[in-house]
Design a protein around this motif. Sequence first.
Motif, PDB file in Angstrom:
ATOM      1  N   ASN A 179       0.822  -1.207   0.000  1.00 34.43           N
ATOM      2  CA  ASN A 179       0.000   0.000   0.000  1.00 34.43           C
ATOM      3  C   ASN A 179       0.855   1.254   0.000  1.00 34.43           C
ATOM      4  N   THR A 180       1.956   1.243   0.720  1.00 36.89           N
ATOM      5  CA  THR A 180       2.865   2.387   0.747  1.00 36.89           C
ATOM      6  C   THR A 180       3.431   2.644  -0.642  1.00 36.89           C
ATOM      7  N   LYS A 181       3.837   1.577  -1.340  1.00 37.18           N
ATOM      8  CA  LYS A 181       4.381   1.737  -2.699  1.00 37.18           C
ATOM      9  C   LYS A 181       3.360   2.385  -3.634  1.00 37.18           C
ATOM     10  N   VAL A 182       2.141   1.855  -3.631  1.00 34.63           N
ATOM     11  CA  VAL A 182       1.128   2.311  -4.579  1.00 34.63           C
ATOM     12  C   VAL A 182       0.564   3.683  -4.204  1.00 34.63           C
ATOM     13  N   LYS A 183       0.278   3.902  -2.938  1.00 35.47           N
ATOM     14  CA  LYS A 183      -0.415   5.121  -2.529  1.00 35.47           C
ATOM     15  C   LYS A 183       0.508   6.299  -2.237  1.00 35.47           C
ATOM     16  N   LEU A 184       1.774   6.023  -1.867  1.00 37.25           N
ATOM     17  CA  LEU A 184       2.678   7.110  -1.485  1.00 37.25           C
ATOM     18  C   LEU A 184       3.903   7.236  -2.384  1.00 37.25           C
ATOM     19  N   ILE A 185       4.551   6.113  -2.707  1.00 42.85           N
ATOM     20  CA  ILE A 185       5.811   6.166  -3.453  1.00 42.85           C
ATOM     21  C   ILE A 185       5.575   6.410  -4.945  1.00 42.85           C
ATOM     22  N   GLN A 186       4.653   5.687  -5.546  1.00 45.44           N
ATOM     23  CA  GLN A 186       4.421   5.878  -6.980  1.00 45.44           C
ATOM     24  C   GLN A 186       3.933   7.285  -7.317  1.00 45.44           C
ATOM     25  N   PRO A 187       3.053   7.907  -6.512  1.00 46.44           N
ATOM     26  CA  PRO A 187       2.728   9.317  -6.781  1.00 46.44           C
ATOM     27  C   PRO A 187       3.942  10.244  -6.635  1.00 46.44           C
ATOM     28  N   LEU A 188       4.855   9.930  -5.732  1.00 43.62           N
ATOM     29  CA  LEU A 188       6.075  10.723  -5.590  1.00 43.62           C
ATOM     30  C   LEU A 188       6.939  10.607  -6.846  1.00 43.62           C
ATOM     31  N   ILE A 189       7.081   9.404  -7.368  1.00 45.38           N
ATOM     32  CA  ILE A 189       7.863   9.191  -8.589  1.00 45.38           C
ATOM     33  C   ILE A 189       7.265  10.011  -9.733  1.00 45.38           C
ATOM     34  N   LYS A 190       5.944   9.995  -9.839  1.00 39.58           N
ATOM     35  CA  LYS A 190       5.265  10.783 -10.875  1.00 39.58           C
ATOM     36  C   LYS A 190       5.509  12.273 -10.647  1.00 39.58           C
ATOM     37  N   LEU A 191       5.407  12.729  -9.408  1.00 37.13           N
ATOM     38  CA  LEU A 191       5.641  14.136  -9.079  1.00 37.13           C
ATOM     39  C   LEU A 191       7.048  14.575  -9.483  1.00 37.13           C
ATOM     40  N   LEU A 192       8.004  13.668  -9.360  1.00 37.63           N
ATOM     41  CA  LEU A 192       9.387  13.972  -9.728  1.00 37.63           C
ATOM     42  C   LEU A 192       9.610  13.978 -11.239  1.00 37.63           C
ATOM     43  N   GLY A 193       8.562  13.681 -12.000  1.00 39.50           N
ATOM     44  CA  GLY A 193       8.651  13.788 -13.456  1.00 39.50           C
ATOM     45  C   GLY A 193       8.879  12.487 -14.195  1.00 39.50           C
ATOM     46  N   PRO A 223       9.074   2.615 -20.024  1.00 35.60           N
ATOM     47  CA  PRO A 223      10.191   1.722 -19.700  1.00 35.60           C
ATOM     48  C   PRO A 223      11.231   2.360 -18.783  1.00 35.60           C
ATOM     49  N   GLU A 224      11.110   3.663 -18.515  1.00 31.22           N
ATOM     50  CA  GLU A 224      12.094   4.328 -17.654  1.00 31.22           C
ATOM     51  C   GLU A 224      11.852   4.081 -16.161  1.00 31.22           C
ATOM     52  N   VAL A 225      10.716   3.488 -15.825  1.00 28.10           N
ATOM     53  CA  VAL A 225      10.427   3.124 -14.434  1.00 28.10           C
ATOM     54  C   VAL A 225      10.139   1.638 -14.402  1.00 28.10           C
ATOM     55  N   GLU A 226      10.949   0.906 -13.672  1.00 34.86           N
ATOM     56  CA  GLU A 226      10.743  -0.540 -13.587  1.00 34.86           C
ATOM     57  C   GLU A 226      10.436  -0.921 -12.150  1.00 34.86           C
ATOM     58  N   LEU A 227       9.355  -1.661 -11.997  1.00 35.11           N
ATOM     59  CA  LEU A 227       8.968  -2.177 -10.692  1.00 35.11           C
ATOM     60  C   LEU A 227       9.651  -3.521 -10.482  1.00 35.11           C
ATOM     61  N   GLU A 228      10.086  -3.753  -9.257  1.00 35.68           N
ATOM     62  CA  GLU A 228      10.733  -5.027  -8.918  1.00 35.68           C
ATOM     63  C   GLU A 228      11.903  -5.311  -9.852  1.00 35.68           C
ATOM     64  N   TYR A 229      12.851  -4.395  -9.887  1.00 35.87           N
ATOM     65  CA  TYR A 229      14.020  -4.497 -10.764  1.00 35.87           C
ATOM     66  C   TYR A 229      14.900  -5.670 -10.317  1.00 35.87           C
ATOM     67  N   PRO A 230      15.094  -6.680 -11.179  1.00 38.53           N
ATOM     68  CA  PRO A 230      15.819  -7.890 -10.772  1.00 38.53           C
ATOM     69  C   PRO A 230      17.341  -7.717 -10.836  1.00 38.53           C
ATOM     70  N   MET A 231      18.023  -8.388  -9.919  1.00 39.96           N
ATOM     71  CA  MET A 231      19.484  -8.410  -9.941  1.00 39.96           C
ATOM     72  C   MET A 231      19.968  -9.618  -9.159  1.00 39.96           C
ATOM     73  N   GLN A 232      21.192  -9.987  -9.444  1.00 37.53           N
ATOM     74  CA  GLN A 232      21.809 -11.107  -8.736  1.00 37.53           C
ATOM     75  C   GLN A 232      22.856 -10.550  -7.788  1.00 37.53           C
ATOM     76  N   ILE A 233      22.780 -10.982  -6.538  1.00 38.92           N
ATOM     77  CA  ILE A 233      23.786 -10.625  -5.547  1.00 38.92           C
ATOM     78  C   ILE A 233      24.301 -11.930  -4.971  1.00 38.92           C
ATOM     79  N   GLY A 234      25.585 -12.164  -5.183  1.00 38.22           N
ATOM     80  CA  GLY A 234      26.147 -13.449  -4.780  1.00 38.22           C
ATOM     81  C   GLY A 234      25.496 -14.552  -5.586  1.00 38.22           C
TER      82      GLY A 234
END
Length: 141
Positions: free
Chosen positions: A27-41, A47-58
Amino acid sequence: MSESEITAYVERSQSLIDQALQMDEENTKVKLIQPLIKLLGWDMFSPEVELEYPMQIGRGNTRADHALLIETAPVVFIEAKGCDSTLTDADRCQLTSYMRQKGVDWGLLTTGSQFETFRRRKDSSRPDARSVRRVRARSMV
């Protein structure tokens, strides 16, 4: 982004937090963080915004909650925690390890009411990320 847009975002976020009995990470991601990302332009539907960006660590695979990309390369990682939680050292280590792994210069760790910005240092033999700014919204939990 104008001052009135920022004020509207802060007031809307404050209202959502005040009305919620608990606000978990999703809920925090959808209701608070994603509107902030939009506000920042950033366009959440590009494709410039990726949710759950995958990476390998170790030997394991993990995902950053949000990656902001320029020409397919991540330039900012955003790691969200539930608004009903407090940021911890483990959360900070999680984000900074993502930044080191992918060579990302900027990171934001947030609960939607607490914000901590990180900048990757490049002036040493082992680049590391460090906190450059912490902000806690005035009356947000």
